[in-house]
Structure formats: C-alpha cells, structure tokens
Design an enzyme around this catalytic site. Sequence first.
Site, PDB file in Angstrom:
ATOM      1  N   SER A  59      19.668 -85.631 -63.746  1.00  0.00           N
ATOM      2  CA  SER A  59      18.622 -84.872 -62.516  1.00  0.00           C
ATOM      3  C   SER A  59      18.983 -85.077 -61.391  1.00  0.00           C
ATOM      4  O   SER A  59      17.982 -84.214 -60.470  1.00  0.00           O
ATOM      5  CB  SER A  59      16.939 -85.089 -62.868  1.00  0.00           C
ATOM      6  OG  SER A  59      16.623 -86.395 -62.877  1.00  0.00           O
ATOM      7  N   LYS A 131      13.034 -88.856 -57.509  1.00  0.00           N
ATOM      8  CA  LYS A 131      13.283 -87.811 -57.614  1.00  0.00           C
ATOM      9  C   LYS A 131      13.759 -88.131 -55.804  1.00  0.00           C
ATOM     10  O   LYS A 131      13.489 -88.739 -54.731  1.00  0.00           O
ATOM     11  CB  LYS A 131      12.051 -87.369 -58.039  1.00  0.00           C
ATOM     12  CG  LYS A 131      11.574 -86.473 -59.011  1.00  0.00           C
ATOM     13  CD  LYS A 131      12.705 -86.212 -59.673  1.00  0.00           C
ATOM     14  CE  LYS A 131      12.474 -86.085 -61.261  1.00  0.00           C
ATOM     15  NZ  LYS A 131      13.429 -85.126 -61.680  1.00  0.00           N
TER      16      LYS A 131
END
Length: 239
Positions: A59, A131
Amino acid sequence: MDTQEQQNASERDRSSVPPEGQKRWSRSVRLCLWGGGVLGALLLTNVFVMQPFLIPSSSMDPTLRVGDRILVNKLAYRFGGLPERGDVIVFDGTGSFAGDEETGSGSVASTLREAGAAAGLVPSAESDYVKRVVGVGGDLVSCCDKRGRIEVNGRPVNEPYLHPGDAPSAVPFETRVPEGRLWVMGDHRARSSDSRDHLGEPGGGTVPVERVIGRAEWIGWPPSRLGSVAAGAAPGGHD
C-alpha cells in the site's frame, strides 16, 4: 616443624585460583547479566524511542515495499510536535480503520508475536497501519481538480511519491478534517485501503492524533534499501 608451622605452610601453598567449575559458572553469570542488560536496553529503546516495523503490504509502494523493515521514531510527536502533511506515520487504527475488537492479548502465542513484532521480524498487530498524512485538523481535502490532483484547502498537492501509473484517487471525495485528527492515504493508491474507504464510518475516515505511534524515519532492511523515509511535498495553510 611444629603443628602450627605446618598449618601456616599449608595455607601459604593453597592456590588463589578458583576451581574450573567455579570459573565457568562465573563466566556464565557475567554473560547472562550482559545479555540481560543489552536486552533491557533494547526493550527500553523499543518502547520509548525507536521501534522497528515490518511492512506487510504494497500500500505504500514505492516508498515502502513488502518486507522492508522501517525504524519508527516514537519521540517525533511526544513533546508537543504534531504530524505534518507529507509525514509517513505508523498508527493504531483501532476505532477508525480496524474497529474496537479486542486482539486477544495475553496468550503465549500473542506474547511471542508481540516480541517478534517488537524486533521487526513479523508484522505488528493487525490494527497497526503505515500511511502518509495528506490532511491535518481543519484542512479541507478534496479530489480531484481539473488536472486530477488532490487539493488541500483549494491548493493542489504535488505528489511525486505516488506509485507510477496511479491516479491520486479513482474515487472523488471532499471532507473537512476534524481538529485533532488526520486524513491519511497510501502512496500506492490503487492498492491502499485508507481514509477514503472509511468515509461513512465514525470519524469520517480520519485518524485521531493520539493514536499515532510515531513517524517512519529509516528503512533499516534489506541492505539494498537502506535510507531515510522522505516526507512528501504538501501545500500549507488552512483556507
């Protein structure tokens, strides 16, 4: 030579060197104490200063790749500092990304897993995420402008860290980030489950600042990937 002289001579002849078994036992104790001290120092460092994390998914590719072991600075926001746009952070997604379920800690298996995660040998808890911060408290984050870029407070964001071929977002959105929370996204937008996927949930996809574990600073493994984790460019100022 009388009895007293014989005793004194016998005492003088005694060796001051301890028996071999005693020497080995003494070395073992020193080694155990040394090992315990090193382990204690590592644990204290891990808990309070710098913690390794194993990257389990793509990701954040290409910034972070599957199998990378990163070092997370747990002091980055400890003394009044706050996450900034562009920072790559590790956070506990409980209550925002991962729900509020108990993880079943306390068992031997979970204890061993936690120890392995602390050493960066296995992925950390399933509620931990990596993230990039795109919006902070008070920001208006939206996508996309006429050129397909994400905007923060009406200003386009330059995102050179995006995975080649990925659009900034295939899903249009607009959200106001509440104070004390963060809007976060993965660099591999086509493979990232991030704030966009939780818009309809409590918190609107944002993460509480107090759930941030630290800022990703370095890639420590593999050797071919050694280097710092650079923050991305981001517009400043609230609208």
